[in-house]
Design an enzyme around this catalytic site. Structure first.
Site, short mmCIF file in Angstrom:
data_model
loop_
_atom_site.label_atom_id
_atom_site.label_comp_id
_atom_site.label_asym_id
_atom_site.label_seq_id
_atom_site.Cartn_x
_atom_site.Cartn_y
_atom_site.Cartn_z
N ASP A 179 -3.70 -2.56 1.13
CA ASP A 179 -5.06 -3.11 1.19
C ASP A 179 -4.92 -4.62 1.33
O ASP A 179 -4.90 -5.35 0.35
CB ASP A 179 -5.85 -2.72 -0.07
CG ASP A 179 -7.34 -2.95 0.14
OD1 ASP A 179 -7.74 -3.40 1.23
OD2 ASP A 179 -8.12 -2.66 -0.80
N ALA A 180 -4.82 -5.04 2.57
CA ALA A 180 -4.41 -6.42 2.88
C ALA A 180 -5.50 -7.18 3.63
O ALA A 180 -5.49 -8.40 3.67
CB ALA A 180 -3.14 -6.40 3.70
N LYS A 181 -6.44 -6.46 4.22
CA LYS A 181 -7.57 -7.04 4.95
C LYS A 181 -7.12 -8.17 5.88
O LYS A 181 -7.70 -9.25 5.90
CB LYS A 181 -8.65 -7.48 3.96
CG LYS A 181 -9.14 -6.29 3.12
CD LYS A 181 -10.38 -6.55 2.32
CE LYS A 181 -10.93 -5.29 1.69
NZ LYS A 181 -10.10 -4.71 0.62
N ARG A 182 -6.10 -7.88 6.68
CA ARG A 182 -5.57 -8.86 7.62
C ARG A 182 -6.35 -8.84 8.93
O ARG A 182 -7.29 -8.05 9.10
CB ARG A 182 -4.09 -8.59 7.89
CG ARG A 182 -3.20 -8.66 6.64
CD ARG A 182 -3.21 -10.06 6.02
NE ARG A 182 -2.06 -10.29 5.16
CZ ARG A 182 -2.01 -10.11 3.84
NH1 ARG A 182 -3.08 -9.70 3.18
NH2 ARG A 182 -0.90 -10.37 3.15
#
Lengths: 271, 271
Positions: free
Chosen positions: B94-97
């Site tokens: 869950d890095a929302k890159r």
């Protein structure tokens, strides 16, 4: 670093150049690959050769994360090296983070406290409570994506909402957030003609402008439409500077390219 | 992991639970703080106690980056531990890159190759060329933010564009991208009533649904409106499970909470 300190450095150095430290091991000079930490060795040489020509460095976190733990270590060594040796430099973590409130607080801790960057780039899609945790840090700056330099910018950022482009709505809404004085904005140089309208919404904030050089943006146009009374611009160049040569003279070649831009900036600042 | 393998695990375990590994050193049991790597020790105990009750783990990168190099090491140890001991588990960074093309490729390398996650969460604001580099990886999944679970979701995601909410436009547009079959979407459980419309646009894709538990979302509503023929849902709970107790019994307490959700899921799957 305060905004006034940044402005004063710009005037002193006659430069509003930001150098992007996006280090790709496939592109750096071969002789560096034998070093213990080739990424840091490359950055250190670039920084030592260019620090007097620029006011900011912007490592993009993707290029460090791609090398895993080693890469994160190189990022840490790079920011520590800048903060120790050139504390007058404004540092930008180009990380494009953003998440629900308690999670954004953890990202803010990571980049403002653990790594001690002056600023971080943040994506706006999740709204106010995803950005305000960054804005809460004193003398730290949150650089919100507004209009980016890539083709995909036209997928959503320029869609019409409430009679104007989405990115303008992002600009407008963000000015109502707590500590919005700590906001800067990313506006791509490839879309310089948009800057007139942008300056009507946010006359005072700094803009971080990527896309000069490799991506085709034009410095004169950006300054013509985007500059304000306190300069208000940080112009980023990454590949155009750091990969000017892939031989042993890479650092001098980078300095030459940076000097070319700094010379142009000096002329613009003295107009 | 292929989507079919994920569906088959869901049926076998009678669970579509994802457990969020968002480890905050201020919230974990005190006795773990004496360990060499408290974050990994905590995760390992949680994973060993709950792996038969869930089909996915989702570490949020912010919680690891906040602890710098040490945190990144804990993340690496955690994903390696899951991949080695429970390879049947679907893993989500869950890095929302999300960044311009060549940079997104580096993020994809970081999470799909170096860390070897099955999937990553990605923000849509920068459009097609910021997402497609992730989609290019075979048997890897890109989980695009559509409608998030926080209050800030209403700042931009629900603005009207072309006669519909922005997040619906994001869903629609993303279905035209190359390898869009590798897309899943984040849709917050706090907005279950939106799921009917969402399913009209993307009937087949998996949805990652955060917000059950601590954020107030309701499991029954989400399933009623969001489930499809192949289940199509991963329901995430983080704090509600991993912080069920902050005493020595924390792992058993987490398993008890996970079992409660898995029991409800089993009933729903057999309706």
């Amino acid at each position: 670093m305060t905004t006034n300190e940044l402005i004063s450095e710009i005037k002193k150095k006659q430069s509003f150049l930001c150098i992007g430290l996006d280090v790709d091991l496939n592109k750096i000079p071969k002789h560096l690959l034998e070093k213990d930490d080739p990424i840091f060795a490359f950055n250190k040489a670039i920084i030592d050769a260019t620090h007097h020509l620029c006011v900011a460095y912007k490592p993009n976190t993707a290029f460090y994360e791609a090398y895993g733990l080693k890469g994160w270590k190189s990022l840490k060594k790079t920011i520590d090296y800048i903060n120790t040796n050139y504390p007058e430099i404004f540092t930008i973590a180009d990380a494009k983070r953003g998440d629900i409130g308690n999670t954004s607080s953890m990202y803010a801790k990571a980049f403002f406290e653990d790594l001690n960057f002056d600023s971080i780039t943040v994506a706006p899609y999740m709204g106010k409570d995803s950005v305000e945790p960054f804005l809460a840090f004193k003398n730290k700056h949150t650089i919100l994506l507004a209009l980016t330099s890539n083709q995909g910018a036209f997928d959503f950022q320029t869609l019409n909402v409430k009679g104007q482009d989405l990115y303008k709505q992002v600009l407008e809404t963000s000015t109502t957030w707590e500590n919005s004085k700590n906001l800067m904005y990313v506006v791509g140089a490839t879309k310089a003609e948009f800057l007139t309208d942008i300056r009507k919404i946010i006359p005072h904030n700094f803009l971080l402008v990527p896309g000069i050089g490799a991506q085709g943006g034009n410095l004169q146009d950006v300054c013509k439409y985007g500059m304000n009374d306190s300069v208000g611009l940080l112009i980023n160049s990454s590949r155009g500077i750091i990969y000017a040569s892939n031989k042993e003279d890479f650092a001098e070649a980078a300095a030459t390219k940076a000097k070319e831009l700094q010379d142009q900036m000096s002329i613009i600042l003295n107009k």
